[in-house]
Design an enzyme around this catalytic site. Sequence first.
Site: not given
Lengths: 260, 175
Positions: A50-53
């Site tokens: 997930f791009e948030a981390g």
Amino acid sequence: MSAYTPVEMITYTGSRILEDKKIVFVGTGLPMIAAMHAQLTHAPGLGMIFEAGALSPILDMGLPLSVGDTRACRKACYLKGLCAVFELTQRGCADYAFIGGAQIDCYGNVNSTFEGGSYSKPRTRFPGSGGAGVMAASCEKTIIIMALEKRRFVKKLDFLTSIGFGDGSPDYRENAGVMGSGPYRVITHEALFGFDPQSKKMMLLEIAPGKTPEQIQEKVSFELRISPKLKPMRVPAAKDLKLLRHVCDPEGYFLTRKVN
Amino acid sequence: MERLNRGLMVSSPFSGKNTYLVPACYPDVGLLHVTAADMYGNCRIFGALCTCPEIAIASAHSIVSTEQVISNENIRTYPNLTEIPYLAVDALIEQPFGAYPGVCYGHYWFDMAHMQMFRNASDEFRKSGNKNPLKKYYEDYIFGCETFDAFLNKLPPEIFEKITQLDGGQPIIVD
């Protein structure tokens, strides 16, 4: 169990093309549900980014409502930030980028920025790239969800948000300084597309039961290649619909939306 | 004049390959909310970092709100957990529920009903041009509130327990 909806067909098809023990970088919505369904069926070893981390969370608190939802962090193996997970993609760790969009051309270039008018004065402004632009430029293969409509399968994009095969020339991606082999599959509820390895042009691989290639071509502005091994699309079985509706997205946040 | 794309293609001096450069971002002010911080602004963030550390460090001035202030001794006990160092922080505010109606890992989840209310008002403005519902939202919840606590006091009291439960007790280290 009622018949499947177009959105369920798209999500099921997305699940079925994700292989076990691979890493999929997921965008918000249907890609997350498709990856969850794949984990619960044929691909228990599939990892999500997930791009948030977050890397490889276990989504046992339910479906995240966006890639920034804290539920996407649940029991992750690695939890940092956006730069850390995109570094993973640039080191070649992500097998699939799984994105959506508003327009696509025959080379798999995607627009999710605006439609009509100009950048400053668009007729319709979309949310924009989010992570999609970088995902398409750094993951190994790009999977794209798109509604099958003539105004979306266009000859020329109004804006290039996420890079595909560019103009189709053999070294386009390398010259553009991006990584990965590029567009891999385009999923709609009536057809599954791939790309012809030589010409890099979109190719019809599978069609929904009862549809003909001519009917699919009707909904596409550019000329489609047709695979010599054209197959019918598999439809979700009752057990798949049960998983999608009762386990993956029981609140119907994404699956009850219409394909528009 | 708007510049759509300020990126630049260069040949890498090391590999000779085409490499795309984008200019760095220098915000004047950064605003962010963290899980915990000490009185000097050393910040601890649980959940995904998104780009919070980058925002704080890139901005000329960073204003940080935190769910709680913890001791400097605690920060020094687990220095690995500091995601934003004190020298990037200009001002710190202790504000419980400071991410509301958004989510704060280990504390509370989204208030979906509140977000939907704001979204419906925004959608109506966008689709029909009727700005009254959105205007009312701003009057009630933004301009009509002197402080953030005044905003929180306008909400149904039971909502805080509900969103806290929805977090599910994700583990965090703050003491």
